[in-house]
Design a protein around this motif. Sequence first.
Motif, PDB file in Angstrom:
ATOM      1  N   ILE A   1       0.839  -1.191   0.000  1.00 14.25           N
ATOM      2  CA  ILE A   1       0.000   0.000   0.000  1.00 14.25           C
ATOM      3  C   ILE A   1       0.877   1.245   0.000  1.00 14.25           C
ATOM      4  O   ILE A   1       1.804   1.379   0.799  1.00 14.25           O
ATOM      5  N   GLY A   2       0.576   2.169  -0.912  1.00 11.79           N
ATOM      6  CA  GLY A   2       1.334   3.416  -0.993  1.00 11.79           C
ATOM      7  C   GLY A   2       0.744   4.501  -0.115  1.00 11.79           C
ATOM      8  O   GLY A   2      -0.248   4.292   0.609  1.00 11.79           O
ATOM      9  N   ASP A   3       1.334   5.679  -0.170  1.00 10.79           N
ATOM     10  CA  ASP A   3       0.879   6.802   0.650  1.00 10.79           C
ATOM     11  C   ASP A   3      -0.524   7.266   0.272  1.00 10.79           C
ATOM     12  O   ASP A   3      -1.194   7.942   1.057  1.00 10.79           O
ATOM     13  N   ASN A   4      -0.969   6.915  -0.928  1.00 11.38           N
ATOM     14  CA  ASN A   4      -2.311   7.325  -1.366  1.00 11.38           C
ATOM     15  C   ASN A   4      -3.366   6.268  -1.070  1.00 11.38           C
ATOM     16  O   ASN A   4      -4.502   6.353  -1.549  1.00 11.38           O
ATOM     17  N   GLY A   5      -2.990   5.223  -0.298  1.00  7.43           N
ATOM     18  CA  GLY A   5      -3.941   4.197   0.090  1.00  7.43           C
ATOM     19  C   GLY A   5      -4.143   3.100  -0.915  1.00  7.43           C
ATOM     20  O   GLY A   5      -4.883   2.136  -0.660  1.00  7.43           O
TER      21      GLY A   5
ATOM     22  N   GLY B   1       1.655   0.941  -6.351  1.00  6.99           N
ATOM     23  CA  GLY B   1       2.047   2.180  -7.011  1.00  6.99           C
ATOM     24  C   GLY B   1       0.980   2.776  -7.895  1.00  6.99           C
ATOM     25  O   GLY B   1       1.255   3.648  -8.736  1.00  6.99           O
ATOM     26  N   LEU B   2      -0.275   2.336  -7.744  1.00  5.52           N
ATOM     27  CA  LEU B   2      -1.372   2.899  -8.524  1.00  5.52           C
ATOM     28  C   LEU B   2      -1.579   4.364  -8.164  1.00  5.52           C
ATOM     29  O   LEU B   2      -1.475   4.754  -7.005  1.00  5.52           O
ATOM     30  N   THR B   3      -1.911   5.163  -9.147  1.00  2.89           N
ATOM     31  CA  THR B   3      -2.402   6.511  -8.877  1.00  2.89           C
ATOM     32  C   THR B   3      -3.927   6.452  -8.846  1.00  2.89           C
ATOM     33  O   THR B   3      -4.537   5.499  -9.367  1.00  2.89           O
ATOM     34  N   MET B   4      -4.542   7.448  -8.258  1.00  2.00           N
ATOM     35  CA  MET B   4      -6.002   7.461  -8.189  1.00  2.00           C
ATOM     36  C   MET B   4      -6.597   7.517  -9.589  1.00  2.00           C
ATOM     37  O   MET B   4      -7.614   6.872  -9.872  1.00  2.00           O
ATOM     38  N   THR B   5      -5.946   8.266 -10.483  1.00  2.93           N
ATOM     39  CA  THR B   5      -6.441   8.346 -11.857  1.00  2.93           C
ATOM     40  C   THR B   5      -6.401   6.977 -12.530  1.00  2.93           C
ATOM     41  O   THR B   5      -7.345   6.574 -13.217  1.00  2.93           O
ATOM     42  N   GLU B   6      -5.305   6.243 -12.322  1.00  2.02           N
ATOM     43  CA  GLU B   6      -5.187   4.905 -12.906  1.00  2.02           C
ATOM     44  C   GLU B   6      -6.263   3.974 -12.357  1.00  2.02           C
ATOM     45  O   GLU B   6      -6.833   3.154 -13.091  1.00  2.02           O
ATOM     46  N   PHE B   7      -6.539   4.094 -11.061  1.00  3.56           N
ATOM     47  CA  PHE B   7      -7.557   3.235 -10.452  1.00  3.56           C
ATOM     48  C   PHE B   7      -8.941   3.532 -11.015  1.00  3.56           C
ATOM     49  O   PHE B   7      -9.686   2.620 -11.378  1.00  3.56           O
ATOM     50  N   VAL B   8      -9.285   4.801 -11.105  1.00  5.61           N
ATOM     51  CA  VAL B   8     -10.604   5.178 -11.612  1.00  5.61           C
ATOM     52  C   VAL B   8     -10.756   4.773 -13.072  1.00  5.61           C
ATOM     53  O   VAL B   8     -11.820   4.319 -13.501  1.00  5.61           O
ATOM     54  N   GLN B   9      -9.693   4.904 -13.849  1.00  3.35           N
ATOM     55  CA  GLN B   9      -9.774   4.617 -15.277  1.00  3.35           C
ATOM     56  C   GLN B   9      -9.595   3.138 -15.614  1.00  3.35           C
ATOM     57  O   GLN B   9      -9.837   2.733 -16.752  1.00  3.35           O
ATOM     58  N   ALA B  10      -9.134   2.350 -14.633  1.00  6.58           N
ATOM     59  CA  ALA B  10      -8.936   0.918 -14.886  1.00  6.58           C
ATOM     60  C   ALA B  10     -10.273   0.277 -15.228  1.00  6.58           C
ATOM     61  O   ALA B  10     -11.259   0.446 -14.506  1.00  6.58           O
ATOM     62  N   ARG B  11     -10.324  -0.440 -16.308  1.00  5.14           N
ATOM     63  CA  ARG B  11     -11.551  -1.081 -16.755  1.00  5.14           C
ATOM     64  C   ARG B  11     -11.248  -2.512 -17.172  1.00  5.14           C
ATOM     65  O   ARG B  11     -10.284  -2.774 -17.891  1.00  5.14           O
ATOM     66  N   PRO B  12     -12.086  -3.458 -16.732  1.00  5.73           N
ATOM     67  CA  PRO B  12     -11.974  -4.820 -17.254  1.00  5.73           C
ATOM     68  C   PRO B  12     -12.520  -4.869 -18.671  1.00  5.73           C
ATOM     69  O   PRO B  12     -12.850  -3.835 -19.266  1.00  5.73           O
ATOM     70  N   SER B  13     -12.644  -6.074 -19.225  1.00  9.04           N
ATOM     71  CA  SER B  13     -13.146  -6.201 -20.590  1.00  9.04           C
ATOM     72  C   SER B  13     -14.563  -5.648 -20.720  1.00  9.04           C
ATOM     73  O   SER B  13     -14.950  -5.142 -21.768  1.00  9.04           O
ATOM     74  N   SER B  14     -15.341  -5.731 -19.641  1.00  8.12           N
ATOM     75  CA  SER B  14     -16.684  -5.157 -19.633  1.00  8.12           C
ATOM     76  C   SER B  14     -16.769  -4.097 -18.549  1.00  8.12           C
ATOM     77  O   SER B  14     -16.679  -4.421 -17.365  1.00  8.12           O
ATOM     78  N   PRO B  15     -16.926  -2.824 -18.911  1.00 10.02           N
ATOM     79  CA  PRO B  15     -16.998  -1.765 -17.903  1.00 10.02           C
ATOM     80  C   PRO B  15     -18.118  -1.971 -16.904  1.00 10.02           C
ATOM     81  O   PRO B  15     -18.049  -1.502 -15.779  1.00 10.02           O
TER      82      PRO B  15
ATOM     83  N   TRP C   1      -9.356   9.871  -0.791  1.00  6.39           N
ATOM     84  CA  TRP C   1      -8.387   9.460   0.229  1.00  6.39           C
ATOM     85  C   TRP C   1      -8.008  10.689   1.064  1.00  6.39           C
ATOM     86  O   TRP C   1      -7.569  11.710   0.522  1.00  6.39           O
ATOM     87  N   SER C   2      -8.177  10.587   2.379  1.00  5.62           N
ATOM     88  CA  SER C   2      -7.909  11.721   3.257  1.00  5.62           C
ATOM     89  C   SER C   2      -6.453  11.816   3.672  1.00  5.62           C
ATOM     90  O   SER C   2      -6.037  12.808   4.268  1.00  5.62           O
ATOM     91  N   GLY C   3      -5.664  10.814   3.355  1.00  2.00           N
ATOM     92  CA  GLY C   3      -4.292  10.710   3.839  1.00  2.00           C
ATOM     93  C   GLY C   3      -4.147   9.600   4.852  1.00  2.00           C
ATOM     94  O   GLY C   3      -3.060   9.057   5.062  1.00  2.00           O
ATOM     95  N   THR C   4      -5.281   9.245   5.469  1.00  2.00           N
ATOM     96  CA  THR C   4      -5.292   8.143   6.447  1.00  2.00           C
ATOM     97  C   THR C   4      -6.472   7.197   6.240  1.00  2.00           C
ATOM     98  O   THR C   4      -6.424   6.040   6.647  1.00  2.00           O
ATOM     99  N   ASN C   5      -7.548   7.697   5.599  1.00  2.00           N
ATOM    100  CA  ASN C   5      -8.765   6.893   5.463  1.00  2.00           C
ATOM    101  C   ASN C   5      -9.405   7.115   4.094  1.00  2.00           C
ATOM    102  O   ASN C   5      -9.242   8.174   3.475  1.00  2.00           O
TER     103      ASN C   5
END
Length: 402
Positions: A130-134, A138-152, A168-172
């Motif tokens: 887990i990184g500092d962004n939770g 090493g995922l960024t929040m943008t990468e997580f939101v944009q990550a899509r499986p074969s079927s969105p 992410w608040s920095g802790t939660n």
Amino acid sequence: MLISPALARATLADLTRDSWIPLHPDVLLRTKQFRGNGHIVIGDIALRGYKNKARWHYDDRDVERAARALTELQPDELAIVELPAYSDEPGSWDTPDWRRTLVAWMYSAASTKSFREGRWQGEWDSWKRIGDNGLPGGLTMTEFVQARPSSPLVQTIAGTLPKELLTWSGTNWLLPRDYVNLLDRWEQVLADLNQRARICSTCHADGTGGWRTPATTGYITLCPACSGTTYRSYKGGQRGVPYDSVRRTSRADDYLCRLCRSSRAFTWDHCHDHGLVRGPVCASCNTFEGKGVHFLEAEGSVLHLLECTSCRQQQTLPRRYRNEITAAHLRETERHGRCRSRPRVYNDDFHHGTHTFLLCCPSHGTRWTKTMTTREVRDLARTFVAAALTSEAPDAGHESEL
């Protein structure tokens, strides 16, 4: 009024255009989901599927209720979301759990990123950190939101897109409080629907999702005992009859599935090489029959394929199964030098009477080819069929129709 899935989707999108909750109205087009419990849940409103003349419909009042419930929610204070720890154990997904689902999405995206960047060749578990962004790997929040499986549509919960509201608040991890409450209600509504769908419609026994069977008005739940009294057992009355003739004159759904013998049949399974009927099968078994070697490993599967009278007389199987049998033989007999690893065997290339298979050693990455003549492939299939026929009980599979 009953409306089509396409109109229901358009209606929901129009009525929720001012909602602050990101929605994916295309979930209303996923009518295959009705097999589970007969409903699709939007927010905390269950929209029942109604089947008429082989087409699915929604009640427009249900669509309007779901839209109204979403638009009435107002943005409010953020609440801490306690997410469970990630586990490699597959566990059971029978019980809806949106928090566990969010965690699964995070680690799936991290694993994909790690593999794409080649980090799996080093320390394997690095993508789980887990990184500092939770987020892991090493995922960024943008990468997580944009990550899509074969079927969105896979990454929706209650028809909504929770990743777009997660912060992410920095802790939660945080989500709007009313939205958290909405997802909790969604869990309960879906769990109740799933439980009701487990109950046999006739004897009220508590069972499994495998008891769901298609009916003219949708899906019903019938235990094997009640299915056996409701639908006829197939006794081979259409053996040797061309498929094109049977599908016009006889209904497969009058019978129990010939393979699982517990669900109502859905279609007539037939040999694509010879065009002859094998027997009535349910939708689930019909899909499984397309799994090649995995289907051949199931009890009674080979004898079912031999319900094609031409295959039985020739003591062979359709070509795609002959290739699967040969590939399984090569996995057991071929090796890369002294390596003990079983090779992966890929689809063959057929040219001038010979089959060329591509083999790959999983331990060393070495690739080579193996050429088999058509006669060798047929001999392997005949040996395989002969072994299956020796296990057949006397006169089994040759009953007459009652």
